[in-house]
Design an enzyme around this catalytic site. Structure first.
Site, short mmCIF file in Angstrom:
data_model
loop_
_atom_site.label_atom_id
_atom_site.label_comp_id
_atom_site.label_asym_id
_atom_site.label_seq_id
_atom_site.Cartn_x
_atom_site.Cartn_y
_atom_site.Cartn_z
N ASP A 5 0.85 -1.19 0.00
CA ASP A 5 0.00 0.00 0.00
C ASP A 5 0.90 1.25 0.00
O ASP A 5 2.13 1.13 0.01
CB ASP A 5 -0.90 -0.07 1.25
CG ASP A 5 -2.04 0.91 1.23
OD1 ASP A 5 -2.43 1.37 0.15
OD2 ASP A 5 -2.56 1.22 2.33
N HIS A 6 0.28 2.45 0.04
CA HIS A 6 0.99 3.74 -0.01
C HIS A 6 2.50 3.73 0.20
O HIS A 6 2.99 3.63 1.34
CB HIS A 6 0.46 4.67 1.09
CG HIS A 6 -0.95 5.08 0.91
ND1 HIS A 6 -1.33 6.11 0.09
CD2 HIS A 6 -2.10 4.59 1.46
CE1 HIS A 6 -2.64 6.25 0.15
NE2 HIS A 6 -3.14 5.33 0.96
N SER A 65 -12.96 2.46 5.83
CA SER A 65 -13.70 2.36 7.10
C SER A 65 -14.66 3.54 7.21
O SER A 65 -14.27 4.68 6.93
CB SER A 65 -12.71 2.42 8.28
OG SER A 65 -11.74 1.42 8.16
N ASN A 96 -9.84 -0.29 0.41
CA ASN A 96 -8.82 -0.37 1.47
C ASN A 96 -9.45 -0.16 2.85
O ASN A 96 -10.14 0.84 3.07
CB ASN A 96 -7.77 0.72 1.27
CG ASN A 96 -6.84 0.39 0.14
OD1 ASN A 96 -7.17 -0.36 -0.76
ND2 ASN A 96 -5.65 0.98 0.18
P1 13P Z 1 -9.23 3.56 6.61
O1 13P Z 1 -8.27 3.64 7.74
O2 13P Z 1 -10.13 4.71 6.58
O3 13P Z 1 -9.93 2.24 6.55
O4 13P Z 1 -8.37 3.70 5.26
C1 13P Z 1 -7.51 2.67 4.87
C2 13P Z 1 -6.72 3.01 3.66
O5 13P Z 1 -7.19 3.64 2.75
C3 13P Z 1 -5.34 2.51 3.61
O6 13P Z 1 -4.70 2.83 2.42
#
Ligand code: 13P
Length: 300
Positions: free
Chosen positions: A81-82, A233, A252
């Site tokens: 991820d990122h 979330s 995500n």
């Molecule tokens: P949340 O913490 O809002 O679920 O986001 C997760 C996310 O986008 C990780 O890249």
């Protein structure tokens, strides 16, 4: 085309989603995979740079090694991820080094986040990563627009942000971005926000986010590649379900499973893992994802 690229394409086609679960604490991975296995649901196991810098996932190699122990190719895939070019504290990151390490460690897909750059610089950074990752057939996700929330200085008032559409992914820019970078999947900004990660704010309940489905629909029609929704979330369910009909193929999720783990981790790791497992069952049920692994892999 790689296995995970095909699974993503199929998810988009049949209007379902691959949930991607962030692992900021290594013991969270086992209950996440267990729930996916038990519910025959396909999901991504994922880690972002900030999770080994600001949380306890240690490194992309440590996550890959735990994945080799508990991952299951029938229903999971390992995603990076990122990896920001400029991080949430405004520091420049050696992103090529982080991406190379993940490719060497066996990640099946990677994300480069140049969203804090201007369009030209974002295109340049993403193209560099695409060239490297595609040599080994690894698909690349990038971000265009501003999915806020990770910044140490917090986010502006959510309702104002949503109504103004400030930071939303521009359709014309996105078309050019996809064409010039050759990126496989695009994270778009259409109303979602990340859960806060600063030590003082990470326990807070997230704002209930909405999505501008019309804007998403325009992006989907213009781009025709799998789209990704970050900040999974706390998005209101009707918007979320609608987004799966308009190109969102990966969602995500971090805060929803991190907070129950953090609430119990200093009491008992076992209890914290159980809390993650129970939350996973609730998420799979809420998103109607039971059986998705079989459905996607059979049709791929
Ligand atoms: P949340 O913490 O809002 O679920 O986001 C997760 C996310 O986008 C990780 O890249």
């Amino acid at each position: 085309m790689s296995h995970i690229a095909e699974v993503m394409k199929m998810a988009k086609k049949v209007h379902t989603v691959l949930p991607a679960f962030n692992i900021p604490y290594i013991p969270m991975m086992e209950p996440v995979v267990r729930a996916l296995e038990e519910k025959n649901t396909f999901g991504l196991i994922t880690v972002a740079r900030l999770e080994w810098v600001k949380f306890e996932s240690k490194s992309q190699e440590d996550i890959a090694s735990e994945y080799r122990r508990v991952g299951n190719p029938e229903c999971t895939s390992l995603h990076l991820d990122h990896i920001p070019v400029i991080d949430e504290d405004h520091l420049r990151i050696d992103y090529m080094s982080d991406i190379s390490k993940a490719l060497d460690a066996g990640y099946s897909s990677v994300m480069i986040d140049g969203s804090r750059l201007n369009l030209e610089e974002n295109i340049k950074a993403v193209r560099e990563v695409v060239e490297l990752a595609h040599k080994t057939d690894v698909p690349v996700e990038a971000e265009l627009g501003a999915v806020m929330g990770h910044e140490s200085d917090g986010i502006p008032d959510y309702d104002e942000l949503f109504e103004s559409g400030k930071g939303f992914t521009d359709v014309k820019e996105a078309q050019r971005f996809v064409k010039e970078t050759g990126v496989d999947w695009l994270s778009v900004a259409v109303g979602s926000v990340h859960g806060a990660i600063t030590a003082s704010a990470r326990k807070q309940k997230k704002v209930t986010a909405r999505l501008n489905i019309e804007h998403l629909q325009m992006l989907d029609e213009a781009l025709q590649i799998p789209l990704v929704l970050h900040g999974g979330s706390g998005i209101a369910l009707p918007y979320l379900k609608d987004s799966f009909n308009h190109g969102i193929a990966k969602l995500n999720i971090a805060t929803d499973i991190r907070q129950p783990y953090e609430a119990l981790k200093d009491t008992s790791i076992k209890q914290a893992q159980n809390a993650v497992y129970e939350t996973m069952l609730e998420i799979i049920n809420r998103l109607n994802l039971e059986g998705s692994a079989e459905k996607l892999l059979r049709r791929k």
